[in-house]
Design an enzyme around this catalytic site. Structure first.
Site, PDB file in Angstrom:
ATOM      1  N   SER A  12       9.812  -1.210  10.253  1.00  0.00           N
ATOM      2  CA  SER A  12       9.268  -0.290   9.249  1.00  0.00           C
ATOM      3  C   SER A  12       9.824   1.104   9.503  1.00  0.00           C
ATOM      4  CB  SER A  12       7.744  -0.246   9.351  1.00  0.00           C
ATOM      5  OG  SER A  12       7.284   0.914   8.659  1.00  0.00           O
ATOM      6  N   HIS A  37      11.754  -2.723   6.133  1.00  0.00           N
ATOM      7  CA  HIS A  37      10.433  -2.583   5.518  1.00  0.00           C
ATOM      8  C   HIS A  37      10.186  -1.112   5.185  1.00  0.00           C
ATOM      9  CE1 HIS A  37       6.242  -3.932   4.851  1.00  0.00           C
ATOM     10  NE2 HIS A  37       5.871  -2.786   5.405  1.00  0.00           N
ATOM     11  N   ASP A  39       7.591   1.624   3.646  1.00  0.00           N
ATOM     12  CA  ASP A  39       6.167   1.857   3.383  1.00  0.00           C
ATOM     13  C   ASP A  39       5.960   3.040   2.443  1.00  0.00           C
ATOM     14  OD1 ASP A  39       4.737  -0.133   4.939  1.00  0.00           O
ATOM     15  OD2 ASP A  39       5.557   0.857   6.709  1.00  0.00           O
ATOM     16  N   MET A  41       3.369   5.294   0.428  1.00  0.00           N
ATOM     17  CA  MET A  41       1.943   5.677   0.486  1.00  0.00           C
ATOM     18  C   MET A  41       1.701   6.881  -0.403  1.00  0.00           C
ATOM     19  SD  MET A  41       1.198   5.401   4.545  1.00  0.00           S
ATOM     20  CE  MET A  41       1.809   4.025   5.520  1.00  0.00           C
ATOM     21  N   HIS A  70       6.801  -2.013   0.426  1.00  0.00           N
ATOM     22  CA  HIS A  70       5.351  -2.233   0.537  1.00  0.00           C
ATOM     23  C   HIS A  70       4.644  -1.063  -0.138  1.00  0.00           C
ATOM     24  CE1 HIS A  70       1.727  -2.525   3.578  1.00  0.00           C
ATOM     25  NE2 HIS A  70       1.365  -2.820   2.341  1.00  0.00           N
ATOM     26  N   MET A  72       1.624   0.987  -1.065  1.00  0.00           N
ATOM     27  CA  MET A  72       0.213   1.304  -0.762  1.00  0.00           C
ATOM     28  C   MET A  72      -0.164   2.438  -1.701  1.00  0.00           C
ATOM     29  SD  MET A  72       0.617   0.911   3.333  1.00  0.00           S
ATOM     30  CE  MET A  72       2.382   1.061   3.181  1.00  0.00           C
ATOM     31  N   MET A 141      -2.283  -7.813   6.409  1.00  0.00           N
ATOM     32  CA  MET A 141      -2.364  -6.538   7.138  1.00  0.00           C
ATOM     33  C   MET A 141      -3.155  -6.753   8.430  1.00  0.00           C
ATOM     34  SD  MET A 141      -0.644  -4.362   5.360  1.00  0.00           S
ATOM     35  CE  MET A 141      -0.959  -3.037   6.525  1.00  0.00           C
ATOM     36  N   ASP A 177       1.837  -7.269   9.096  1.00  0.00           N
ATOM     37  CA  ASP A 177       2.134  -5.830   9.100  1.00  0.00           C
ATOM     38  C   ASP A 177       1.058  -5.062   9.858  1.00  0.00           C
ATOM     39  OD1 ASP A 177       3.150  -3.359   8.591  1.00  0.00           O
ATOM     40  OD2 ASP A 177       2.918  -3.451   6.410  1.00  0.00           O
TER      41      ASP A 177
HETATM   42  C1  DX5 Z   1       0.833   0.546   7.875  1.00  0.00           C
HETATM   43  C2  DX5 Z   1       2.241   0.152   7.446  1.00  0.00           C
HETATM   44  C3  DX5 Z   1       3.000  -0.547   8.504  1.00  0.00           C
HETATM   45  C4  DX5 Z   1       3.242   0.279   9.728  1.00  0.00           C
HETATM   46  C5  DX5 Z   1       3.409  -0.604  10.907  1.00  0.00           C
HETATM   47  O1  DX5 Z   1       0.156   1.049   6.789  1.00  0.00           O
HETATM   48  O2  DX5 Z   1       2.191  -0.698   6.327  1.00  0.00           O
HETATM   49  O3  DX5 Z   1       4.226  -1.064   8.008  1.00  0.00           O
HETATM   50  O4  DX5 Z   1       4.354   1.092   9.630  1.00  0.00           O
HETATM   51  O5  DX5 Z   1       3.549   0.218  12.028  1.00  0.00           O
HETATM   52  P1  DX5 Z   1       3.247  -0.299  13.490  1.00  0.00           P
HETATM   53  O6  DX5 Z   1       4.191  -1.429  13.735  1.00  0.00           O
HETATM   54  O7  DX5 Z   1       3.536   0.892  14.323  1.00  0.00           O
HETATM   55  O8  DX5 Z   1       1.815  -0.732  13.517  1.00  0.00           O
HETATM   56 ZN    ZN Z   2       3.972  -1.860   5.615  1.00  0.00          ZN
END
Ligand code: DX5
Ligand code: ZN
Length: 230
Positions: A12, A37, A39, A41, A70, A72, A141, A177
């Protein structure tokens, strides 16, 4: 994008250097990452803000393999087209992000991207049952979404097992994840996961000028998941 259940490591970039995404993506792929990956947000669905489709489009030319986006964010639907145009291979939306996940998944598939559905730790595995014929990936998750570096929520191992049972023979990836490292990777792999997202456990200790560390970290997770302890 072909389908198989071999272990895939998806670093990620939430844990990468935000001023240097292009080089970071190239470094992790050169060091053995299978997917990248990404993320996204919005500061609304989750209490953190990262970036949007423009950044995804900017990093796309630096990724040879799968760009796994992904989302969010809430709402999701008005932005699907933009993430597809940015070059996402997989677009994953949260089942909790709105009242119309079925419509959202249809809209994702209509763009030609693979459709993923993500489950927060408070959502039961059975929630995917009506969606099984319209998804390519389930993201379980193992932290509450929003931040990297959180602790793995062990009760999600059982959720992963249930998701695996529900999927049966369908060609649907199970992605994990949150909090994945060489200790937790074998637990979720045994429960049926094939795509392991890892942020801090991949980027920890490395950089684009010392990318070998990324490679060591990726190998440690993969080998642990495959049951080979180094
Ligand atoms: C959390 C993200 C993850 C996160 C994972 O909201 O969706 O992808 O980056 O990070 P680690 O591996 O550090 O838990
Ligand atoms: Zn993620």
């Amino acid at each position: 994008m072909s389908f198989d259940r071999t272990i895939k490591i998806a670093p990620s970039i939430l844990s990468a250097d935000f001023a240097n995404f292009g080089a970071e993506c190239e470094a992790i792929e050169a060091q053995g990452a299978d997917w990248v990956h990404v993320d996204v947000m919005d500061g609304h669905f989750v209490p953190n803000i990262t970036f949007g489709p423009t950044t995804c489009a900017a990093i796309r030319p630096h990724i040879k393999g799968v760009m796994d986006v992904h989302l969010m964010i809430a709402p999701v639907d008005p932005y699907i087209e933009a993430f597809a145009k940015a070059g996402a291979d997989v677009i994953t939306a949260h089942i909790e992000a709105g009242p119309h996940i079925h419509r959202t998944l249809q809209a994702i598939r209509a763009t030609g991207a693979r459709a993923g559905v993500a489950l927060n730790p408070g959502t039961p595995a059975s929630a995917i049952e009506p969606l099984l014929d319209m998804i390519d990936l389930v993201c379980v998750m193992t932290v509450n979404p929003g931040f990297g570096g959180q602790s793995f929520i062990a009760s999600q191992i059982e959720t992963t097992r249930k998701v695996r049972d529900l999927i049966g023979n369908r060609p649907i990836h199970i992605e994990i994840d949150g909090g994945v490292d060489p200790k937790t990777a074998p637990l979720v792999a045994q429960a049926g996961a094939d795509v392991l997202v890892a942020g801090s456990a991949v980027f920890r200790g490395g950089s684009v000028s010392s990318p070998d560390i990324y490679g060591q970290n990726i190998r440690a997770i993969r080998e642990a998941a495959q049951g080979v302890y180094v």
